[in-house]
Write a protein that holds these residues in place. Structure first.
Motif, PDB file in Angstrom:
ATOM      1  N   PHE A  97      14.409   0.773  -7.053  1.00  0.00           N
ATOM      2  CA  PHE A  97      13.293  -0.162  -6.875  1.00  0.00           C
ATOM      3  C   PHE A  97      13.795  -1.572  -6.565  1.00  0.00           C
ATOM      4  O   PHE A  97      13.243  -2.261  -5.696  1.00  0.00           O
ATOM      5  CB  PHE A  97      12.414  -0.182  -8.129  1.00  0.00           C
ATOM      6  CG  PHE A  97      11.406   0.927  -8.189  1.00  0.00           C
ATOM      7  CD1 PHE A  97      10.262   0.892  -7.402  1.00  0.00           C
ATOM      8  CD2 PHE A  97      11.589   2.011  -9.030  1.00  0.00           C
ATOM      9  CE1 PHE A  97       9.324   1.919  -7.440  1.00  0.00           C
ATOM     10  CE2 PHE A  97      10.663   3.041  -9.089  1.00  0.00           C
ATOM     11  CZ  PHE A  97       9.521   2.997  -8.292  1.00  0.00           C
ATOM     12  N   ILE A  98      14.841  -1.998  -7.267  1.00  0.00           N
ATOM     13  CA  ILE A  98      15.378  -3.347  -7.031  1.00  0.00           C
ATOM     14  C   ILE A  98      15.919  -3.472  -5.609  1.00  0.00           C
ATOM     15  O   ILE A  98      15.604  -4.424  -4.889  1.00  0.00           O
ATOM     16  CB  ILE A  98      16.491  -3.673  -8.053  1.00  0.00           C
ATOM     17  CG1 ILE A  98      15.926  -3.718  -9.471  1.00  0.00           C
ATOM     18  CG2 ILE A  98      17.154  -5.012  -7.711  1.00  0.00           C
ATOM     19  CD1 ILE A  98      16.995  -3.841 -10.548  1.00  0.00           C
ATOM     20  N   VAL A  99      16.732  -2.495  -5.200  1.00  0.00           N
ATOM     21  CA  VAL A  99      17.339  -2.549  -3.868  1.00  0.00           C
ATOM     22  C   VAL A  99      16.286  -2.442  -2.775  1.00  0.00           C
ATOM     23  O   VAL A  99      16.323  -3.174  -1.776  1.00  0.00           O
ATOM     24  CB  VAL A  99      18.384  -1.428  -3.711  1.00  0.00           C
ATOM     25  CG1 VAL A  99      18.883  -1.353  -2.268  1.00  0.00           C
ATOM     26  CG2 VAL A  99      19.564  -1.661  -4.640  1.00  0.00           C
ATOM     27  N   LEU A 100      15.324  -1.545  -2.957  1.00  0.00           N
ATOM     28  CA  LEU A 100      14.294  -1.365  -1.936  1.00  0.00           C
ATOM     29  C   LEU A 100      13.444  -2.623  -1.790  1.00  0.00           C
ATOM     30  O   LEU A 100      13.044  -2.990  -0.680  1.00  0.00           O
ATOM     31  CB  LEU A 100      13.415  -0.158  -2.287  1.00  0.00           C
ATOM     32  CG  LEU A 100      12.585   0.418  -1.146  1.00  0.00           C
ATOM     33  CD1 LEU A 100      13.480   0.810   0.031  1.00  0.00           C
ATOM     34  CD2 LEU A 100      11.805   1.634  -1.625  1.00  0.00           C
ATOM     35  N   GLY A 101      13.176  -3.291  -2.902  1.00  0.00           N
ATOM     36  CA  GLY A 101      12.461  -4.560  -2.823  1.00  0.00           C
ATOM     37  C   GLY A 101      13.246  -5.597  -2.036  1.00  0.00           C
ATOM     38  O   GLY A 101      12.694  -6.297  -1.185  1.00  0.00           O
ATOM     39  N   SER A 102      14.541  -5.674  -2.303  1.00  0.00           N
ATOM     40  CA  SER A 102      15.390  -6.602  -1.566  1.00  0.00           C
ATOM     41  C   SER A 102      15.421  -6.253  -0.080  1.00  0.00           C
ATOM     42  O   SER A 102      15.323  -7.136   0.778  1.00  0.00           O
ATOM     43  CB  SER A 102      16.808  -6.565  -2.144  1.00  0.00           C
ATOM     44  OG  SER A 102      17.674  -7.421  -1.420  1.00  0.00           O
ATOM     45  N   TRP A 103      15.557  -4.967   0.220  1.00  0.00           N
ATOM     46  CA  TRP A 103      15.594  -4.545   1.616  1.00  0.00           C
ATOM     47  C   TRP A 103      14.287  -4.857   2.334  1.00  0.00           C
ATOM     48  O   TRP A 103      14.295  -5.323   3.479  1.00  0.00           O
ATOM     49  CB  TRP A 103      15.864  -3.045   1.705  1.00  0.00           C
ATOM     50  CG  TRP A 103      17.270  -2.675   1.426  1.00  0.00           C
ATOM     51  CD1 TRP A 103      18.304  -3.501   1.108  1.00  0.00           C
ATOM     52  CD2 TRP A 103      17.818  -1.350   1.440  1.00  0.00           C
ATOM     53  NE1 TRP A 103      19.451  -2.783   0.907  1.00  0.00           N
ATOM     54  CE2 TRP A 103      19.190  -1.469   1.107  1.00  0.00           C
ATOM     55  CE3 TRP A 103      17.288  -0.087   1.686  1.00  0.00           C
ATOM     56  CZ2 TRP A 103      20.025  -0.362   1.029  1.00  0.00           C
ATOM     57  CZ3 TRP A 103      18.112   1.013   1.609  1.00  0.00           C
ATOM     58  CH2 TRP A 103      19.472   0.887   1.276  1.00  0.00           C
ATOM     59  N   ALA A 104      13.156  -4.585   1.678  1.00  0.00           N
ATOM     60  CA  ALA A 104      11.858  -4.799   2.320  1.00  0.00           C
ATOM     61  C   ALA A 104      11.690  -6.273   2.708  1.00  0.00           C
ATOM     62  O   ALA A 104      11.337  -6.594   3.851  1.00  0.00           O
ATOM     63  CB  ALA A 104      10.732  -4.354   1.391  1.00  0.00           C
ATOM     64  N   PHE A 105      11.948  -7.166   1.749  1.00  0.00           N
ATOM     65  CA  PHE A 105      11.858  -8.598   2.064  1.00  0.00           C
ATOM     66  C   PHE A 105      12.874  -8.978   3.140  1.00  0.00           C
ATOM     67  O   PHE A 105      12.569  -9.733   4.071  1.00  0.00           O
ATOM     68  CB  PHE A 105      12.102  -9.434   0.810  1.00  0.00           C
ATOM     69  CG  PHE A 105      10.949  -9.458  -0.145  1.00  0.00           C
ATOM     70  CD1 PHE A 105       9.716  -9.934   0.264  1.00  0.00           C
ATOM     71  CD2 PHE A 105      11.098  -9.023  -1.450  1.00  0.00           C
ATOM     72  CE1 PHE A 105       8.630  -9.962  -0.611  1.00  0.00           C
ATOM     73  CE2 PHE A 105      10.030  -9.049  -2.339  1.00  0.00           C
ATOM     74  CZ  PHE A 105       8.796  -9.515  -1.919  1.00  0.00           C
ATOM     75  N   GLY A 106      14.084  -8.439   3.021  1.00  0.00           N
ATOM     76  CA  GLY A 106      15.134  -8.769   3.971  1.00  0.00           C
ATOM     77  C   GLY A 106      14.837  -8.291   5.383  1.00  0.00           C
ATOM     78  O   GLY A 106      15.107  -8.999   6.357  1.00  0.00           O
TER      79      GLY A 106
END
Length: 299
Positions: free
Chosen positions: A81-90
């Motif tokens: 969840f943490i990584v996917l959130g970072s990827w989505a914003f990125g």
């Protein structure tokens, strides 16, 4: 050895950013993100299945995925969840901003990791580290001035906010990674967090993008999407194994990985012909100088 792995991860991350930028130009973000998670999971799925059904084949190698229960997988799921959130914003920020601006902002993540270590683990910054933090903050200010020349207002631009949020979540992920690597097998974490991301992205794609796909930017296939997954998997593989070494330092590994900005900056200049390179190069030099002072203070 862990430092060599960190440098290898940095170079691979630079190519990852360049391929990501190329894939997102004029393309729908969520399908590209979904395909990235899908291809990454397909890379690791054979190792998961082989380790479960034929453990003797991979056991004792770096590619073996040990079995684990929910008491372990719940931590890996949180990582997803943490990584996917970072990827989505990125991804959203990367699509709408020059690579020569995104890269230096992402390069400030080691500063965020240090601040996180300061707040969470009670660490204290020494003089060199404070110099590095101040240089990073100053470089961010200069970068905002460079962005204004291209009509990018850092204070009111939602895509800048996306990149900043991606960097913050990336720093959170970095701090969490060090904890995970001290507790669990690197291959277990990397393989399963990629698989979990596919299941998280499926409802996101079906509920948020698919019903409105004709009203937004259309999706088009691009072979560079495969390159995103390849370079990301390779970069993360080197990264996780660097952190698995007992004497590895997350502050140093995080700083070295941000050296990927040099590769991505060169791609932005040579492949995408982005503007105002001279002033951005000065900003980038200050970021790298700040990273050097962080390194001096973390030795």
């Amino acid at each position: 050895m862990w430092l060599i792995l960190a440098f290898l991860s940095a170079a691979l991350l630079g190519f990852y950013d360049a391929f990501k930028k190329k894939s997102l130009r004029g393309n729908a973000v969520l399908p590209v993100l979904f395909l990235n998670t899908l291809f990454c999971s397909l890379v690791f799925l054979p190792f998961i299945l082989c380790s479960a059904w034929m453990p003797g084949v991979l056991e004792g190698t770096m590619l073996y995925v040990p079995a684990a229960g929910w008491e372990v997988h719940k931590y890996v799921l949180l990582k997803s969840f943490i990584v996917l959130g970072s990827w989505a914003f990125g991804y959203f920020g990367m699509k709408h901003l020059p690579l020569t601006i995104v890269g230096p902002i992402n390069a400030t993540r080691p500063v965020m990791v240090l601040v996180g270590a300061l707040l969470l683990f009670g660490e204290r910054l020494n003089l060199w580290q404070w110099v590095g933090v101040m240089l990073a903050i100053f470089s961010f200010f200069l970068l905002s001035r460079s962005g204004k020349k291209e009509g990018i207002d850092f204070k009111h631009n939602k895509w800048i906010l996306c990149i900043v949020l991606a960097a913050v979540l990336g720093a959170v992920s970095g701090l969490y990674d060090k904890y995970l690597m001290k507790q669990f097998d690197p291959m277990l974490v990397q393989s399963w967090y990629n698989v979990y991301q596919v299941f998280i992205m499926c409802p996101v794609l079906l509920l948020l993008w698919y019903p409105r796909r004709r009203e937004t930017t259309p999706f088009r296939w691009d072979w560079y999407i495969v390159g995103i997954s390849f370079f990301l998997c390779a970069a993360d593989f080197a990264y996780f194994y660097a952190l698995s070494y007992e004497d590895s330092m997350i502050s140093i590994v995080s700083m070295v990985r941000r050296g990927s900005v040099i590769v991505s900056f060169l791609f932005g200049a040579l492949a995408f012909h982005e503007k105002n390179l001279r002033s951005k190069a000065v900003d980038l030099a200050l970021v790298l100088l700040g990273m050097f002072f962080l390194y001096l203070g973390s030795r």
